[in-house]
Design a protein around this motif. Structure first.
Motif, PDB file in Angstrom:
ATOM      1  N   LEU A  56       0.850  -1.175   0.000  1.00 38.33           N
ATOM      2  CA  LEU A  56       0.000   0.000   0.000  1.00 38.33           C
ATOM      3  C   LEU A  56       0.891   1.232   0.000  1.00 38.33           C
ATOM      4  O   LEU A  56       1.698   1.411   0.902  1.00 38.33           O
ATOM      5  CB  LEU A  56      -0.924  -0.002   1.225  1.00 38.33           C
ATOM      6  CG  LEU A  56      -2.060   1.002   1.139  1.00 38.33           C
ATOM      7  CD1 LEU A  56      -3.354   0.390   1.628  1.00 38.33           C
ATOM      8  CD2 LEU A  56      -1.724   2.245   1.918  1.00 38.33           C
ATOM      9  N   ILE A  57       0.756   2.068  -1.042  1.00 38.39           N
ATOM     10  CA  ILE A  57       1.661   3.212  -1.216  1.00 38.39           C
ATOM     11  C   ILE A  57       0.939   4.551  -1.189  1.00 38.39           C
ATOM     12  O   ILE A  57       1.585   5.602  -1.249  1.00 38.39           O
ATOM     13  CB  ILE A  57       2.462   3.090  -2.521  1.00 38.39           C
ATOM     14  CG1 ILE A  57       1.507   3.035  -3.721  1.00 38.39           C
ATOM     15  CG2 ILE A  57       3.385   1.880  -2.466  1.00 38.39           C
ATOM     16  CD1 ILE A  57       2.142   3.437  -5.022  1.00 38.39           C
ATOM     17  N   GLY A  58      -0.386   4.533  -1.118  1.00 38.48           N
ATOM     18  CA  GLY A  58      -1.123   5.789  -1.099  1.00 38.48           C
ATOM     19  C   GLY A  58      -2.535   5.586  -0.592  1.00 38.48           C
ATOM     20  O   GLY A  58      -3.072   4.473  -0.650  1.00 38.48           O
ATOM     21  N   CYS A  59      -3.106   6.681  -0.068  1.00 41.12           N
ATOM     22  CA  CYS A  59      -4.490   6.606   0.404  1.00 41.12           C
ATOM     23  C   CYS A  59      -5.126   7.986   0.348  1.00 41.12           C
ATOM     24  O   CYS A  59      -4.436   9.009   0.375  1.00 41.12           O
ATOM     25  CB  CYS A  59      -4.561   6.062   1.829  1.00 41.12           C
ATOM     26  SG  CYS A  59      -3.807   7.127   3.081  1.00 41.12           S
ATOM     27  N   ILE A  60      -6.444   7.979   0.265  1.00 41.71           N
ATOM     28  CA  ILE A  60      -7.235   9.201   0.385  1.00 41.71           C
ATOM     29  C   ILE A  60      -8.616   8.810   0.893  1.00 41.71           C
ATOM     30  O   ILE A  60      -9.160   7.782   0.501  1.00 41.71           O
ATOM     31  CB  ILE A  60      -7.339   9.966  -0.955  1.00 41.71           C
ATOM     32  CG1 ILE A  60      -7.922  11.360  -0.723  1.00 41.71           C
ATOM     33  CG2 ILE A  60      -8.157   9.188  -1.976  1.00 41.71           C
ATOM     34  CD1 ILE A  60      -7.759  12.293  -1.911  1.00 41.71           C
ATOM     35  N   PHE A  61      -9.124   9.614   1.805  1.00 44.08           N
ATOM     36  CA  PHE A  61     -10.479   9.431   2.311  1.00 44.08           C
ATOM     37  C   PHE A  61     -11.375  10.452   1.637  1.00 44.08           C
ATOM     38  O   PHE A  61     -11.029  11.640   1.576  1.00 44.08           O
ATOM     39  CB  PHE A  61     -10.541   9.648   3.827  1.00 44.08           C
ATOM     40  CG  PHE A  61      -9.909   8.552   4.622  1.00 44.08           C
ATOM     41  CD1 PHE A  61     -10.680   7.522   5.131  1.00 44.08           C
ATOM     42  CD2 PHE A  61      -8.549   8.538   4.863  1.00 44.08           C
ATOM     43  CE1 PHE A  61     -10.106   6.503   5.872  1.00 44.08           C
ATOM     44  CE2 PHE A  61      -7.958   7.528   5.599  1.00 44.08           C
ATOM     45  CZ  PHE A  61      -8.745   6.500   6.102  1.00 44.08           C
ATOM     46  N   GLY A  62     -12.515  10.014   1.139  1.00 42.59           N
ATOM     47  CA  GLY A  62     -13.487  10.920   0.543  1.00 42.59           C
ATOM     48  C   GLY A  62     -14.842  10.698   1.174  1.00 42.59           C
ATOM     49  O   GLY A  62     -15.211   9.573   1.513  1.00 42.59           O
ATOM     50  N   GLY A  63     -15.572  11.780   1.334  1.00 42.78           N
ATOM     51  CA  GLY A  63     -16.919  11.691   1.885  1.00 42.78           C
ATOM     52  C   GLY A  63     -17.682  12.963   1.591  1.00 42.78           C
ATOM     53  O   GLY A  63     -17.145  13.900   0.989  1.00 42.78           O
ATOM     54  N   HIS A  73      -6.776  13.184   4.566  1.00 39.00           N
ATOM     55  CA  HIS A  73      -5.640  12.267   4.705  1.00 39.00           C
ATOM     56  C   HIS A  73      -5.089  11.732   3.392  1.00 39.00           C
ATOM     57  O   HIS A  73      -4.864  10.529   3.252  1.00 39.00           O
ATOM     58  CB  HIS A  73      -6.012  11.095   5.606  1.00 39.00           C
ATOM     59  CG  HIS A  73      -6.282  11.447   7.033  1.00 39.00           C
ATOM     60  ND1 HIS A  73      -5.592  12.415   7.713  1.00 39.00           N
ATOM     61  CD2 HIS A  73      -7.195  10.956   7.902  1.00 39.00           C
ATOM     62  CE1 HIS A  73      -6.063  12.488   8.952  1.00 39.00           C
ATOM     63  NE2 HIS A  73      -7.034  11.635   9.083  1.00 39.00           N
ATOM     64  N   LEU A  74      -4.836  12.599   2.431  1.00 33.88           N
ATOM     65  CA  LEU A  74      -4.109  12.146   1.245  1.00 33.88           C
ATOM     66  C   LEU A  74      -2.666  11.904   1.669  1.00 33.88           C
ATOM     67  O   LEU A  74      -2.013  12.791   2.225  1.00 33.88           O
ATOM     68  CB  LEU A  74      -4.147  13.192   0.133  1.00 33.88           C
ATOM     69  CG  LEU A  74      -3.256  12.891  -1.075  1.00 33.88           C
ATOM     70  CD1 LEU A  74      -3.710  11.626  -1.793  1.00 33.88           C
ATOM     71  CD2 LEU A  74      -3.223  14.074  -2.022  1.00 33.88           C
ATOM     72  N   ALA A  75      -2.180  10.701   1.440  1.00 31.00           N
ATOM     73  CA  ALA A  75      -0.795  10.364   1.773  1.00 31.00           C
ATOM     74  C   ALA A  75      -0.242   9.431   0.701  1.00 31.00           C
ATOM     75  O   ALA A  75      -0.950   8.529   0.237  1.00 31.00           O
ATOM     76  CB  ALA A  75      -0.715   9.681   3.142  1.00 31.00           C
ATOM     77  N   VAL A  76       0.996   9.681   0.316  1.00 24.48           N
ATOM     78  CA  VAL A  76       1.683   8.840  -0.661  1.00 24.48           C
ATOM     79  C   VAL A  76       3.074   8.536  -0.101  1.00 24.48           C
ATOM     80  O   VAL A  76       3.761   9.437   0.389  1.00 24.48           O
ATOM     81  CB  VAL A  76       1.797   9.546  -2.034  1.00 24.48           C
ATOM     82  CG1 VAL A  76       2.604   8.701  -3.015  1.00 24.48           C
ATOM     83  CG2 VAL A  76       0.406   9.848  -2.601  1.00 24.48           C
ATOM     84  N   ALA A  77       3.460   7.280  -0.158  1.00 23.21           N
ATOM     85  CA  ALA A  77       4.793   6.881   0.319  1.00 23.21           C
ATOM     86  C   ALA A  77       5.857   7.735  -0.366  1.00 23.21           C
ATOM     87  O   ALA A  77       5.765   8.029  -1.564  1.00 23.21           O
ATOM     88  CB  ALA A  77       5.028   5.401   0.029  1.00 23.21           C
ATOM     89  N   ALA A  78       6.875   8.114   0.400  1.00 20.23           N
ATOM     90  CA  ALA A  78       7.905   9.033  -0.095  1.00 20.23           C
ATOM     91  C   ALA A  78       8.541   8.559  -1.399  1.00 20.23           C
ATOM     92  O   ALA A  78       8.783   9.357  -2.307  1.00 20.23           O
ATOM     93  CB  ALA A  78       8.982   9.240   0.977  1.00 20.23           C
ATOM     94  N   ASP A  79       8.779   7.258  -1.534  1.00 20.24           N
ATOM     95  CA  ASP A  79       9.447   6.756  -2.735  1.00 20.24           C
ATOM     96  C   ASP A  79       8.521   6.676  -3.947  1.00 20.24           C
ATOM     97  O   ASP A  79       8.950   6.301  -5.038  1.00 20.24           O
ATOM     98  CB  ASP A  79      10.135   5.409  -2.468  1.00 20.24           C
ATOM     99  CG  ASP A  79       9.222   4.357  -1.873  1.00 20.24           C
ATOM    100  OD1 ASP A  79       8.273   4.715  -1.147  1.00 20.24           O
ATOM    101  OD2 ASP A  79       9.450   3.162  -2.126  1.00 20.24           O
ATOM    102  N   PHE A  80       7.258   7.042  -3.780  1.00 20.09           N
ATOM    103  CA  PHE A  80       6.314   7.063  -4.900  1.00 20.09           C
ATOM    104  C   PHE A  80       5.765   8.457  -5.170  1.00 20.09           C
ATOM    105  O   PHE A  80       4.905   8.632  -6.040  1.00 20.09           O
ATOM    106  CB  PHE A  80       5.165   6.084  -4.657  1.00 20.09           C
ATOM    107  CG  PHE A  80       5.544   4.659  -4.916  1.00 20.09           C
ATOM    108  CD1 PHE A  80       5.386   4.097  -6.175  1.00 20.09           C
ATOM    109  CD2 PHE A  80       6.098   3.884  -3.909  1.00 20.09           C
ATOM    110  CE1 PHE A  80       5.758   2.784  -6.428  1.00 20.09           C
ATOM    111  CE2 PHE A  80       6.463   2.567  -4.157  1.00 20.09           C
ATOM    112  CZ  PHE A  80       6.293   2.018  -5.414  1.00 20.09           C
ATOM    113  N   GLN A  81       6.253   9.441  -4.453  1.00 19.23           N
ATOM    114  CA  GLN A  81       5.783  10.804  -4.689  1.00 19.23           C
ATOM    115  C   GLN A  81       6.336  11.330  -6.008  1.00 19.23           C
ATOM    116  O   GLN A  81       7.345  10.860  -6.504  1.00 19.23           O
ATOM    117  CB  GLN A  81       6.182  11.714  -3.519  1.00 19.23           C
ATOM    118  CG  GLN A  81       5.414  11.363  -2.263  1.00 19.23           C
ATOM    119  CD  GLN A  81       5.790  12.211  -1.078  1.00 19.23           C
ATOM    120  OE1 GLN A  81       6.584  13.145  -1.166  1.00 19.23           O
ATOM    121  NE2 GLN A  81       5.216  11.892   0.069  1.00 19.23           N
TER     122      GLN A  81
END
Length: 144
Positions: A56-63, A73-81
């Motif tokens: 798992l290298i990224g996530c975002i919550f939508g509502g 909480h948009l987050a992307v692993a540093a090595d995939f940015q």
């Protein structure tokens, strides 16, 4: 290859670990397993994860509240940015919201998070200077 798919509660541990490692993303008591389960149930198909080779290298919550969308909480692993992962996650979340008739969305960004501010501006989001966000904590826990 990077795959984007809807987030499930089974992703909780990996998502939380990713968020904890992401500069500018605050993990609070409101991100407890019960709270995230509630959020995903309340907003089905609007939160997404990105994976590469079963990682798992990224996530975002939508509502949404029925009128306006919220991305969290948009987050992307540093090595995939800087590879379009964040952009793809945002696009999927916004497409899901649009399918439900939600055409305007908001995201909160810490005022000192220059990287995130630049990212959102590159995507065409407009920084608002005409409103102030107020919060009220109905708990004695400042980390809620």
């Amino acid at each position: 290859m990077i795959a984007i798919r809807p987030m499930t509660f089974d992703d909780y541990d990996a998502v939380l670990a990713l968020m904890r490692g992401a500069p500018g993303v605050a993990v609070r008591a409101a991100d407890s397993p019960a709270a995230i389960q509630r959020y995903l149930t309340r907003n089905p198909g609007l939160s997404f994860v990105a994976e590469s080779d079963d990682r798992l290298i990224g996530c975002i919550f939508g509502g949404h509240d029925g009128r306006r969308g919220s991305l969290l909480h948009l987050a992307v692993a540093a090595d995939f940015q800087r590879q379009g992962v964040g952009r793809r996650l945002v696009e999927r979340a916004l497409a899901g919201l649009a399918a439900e008739g939600i055409l305007k969305s908001h995201i909160d960004v810490f005022a000192d998070n220059r990287g995130a501010i630049a990212f959102w501006q590159r995507l065409g989001w407009v920084k608002r200077d005409d409103i102030c966000r107020f919060s009220f904590n109905n708990s004695s826990d400042p980390n809620v």
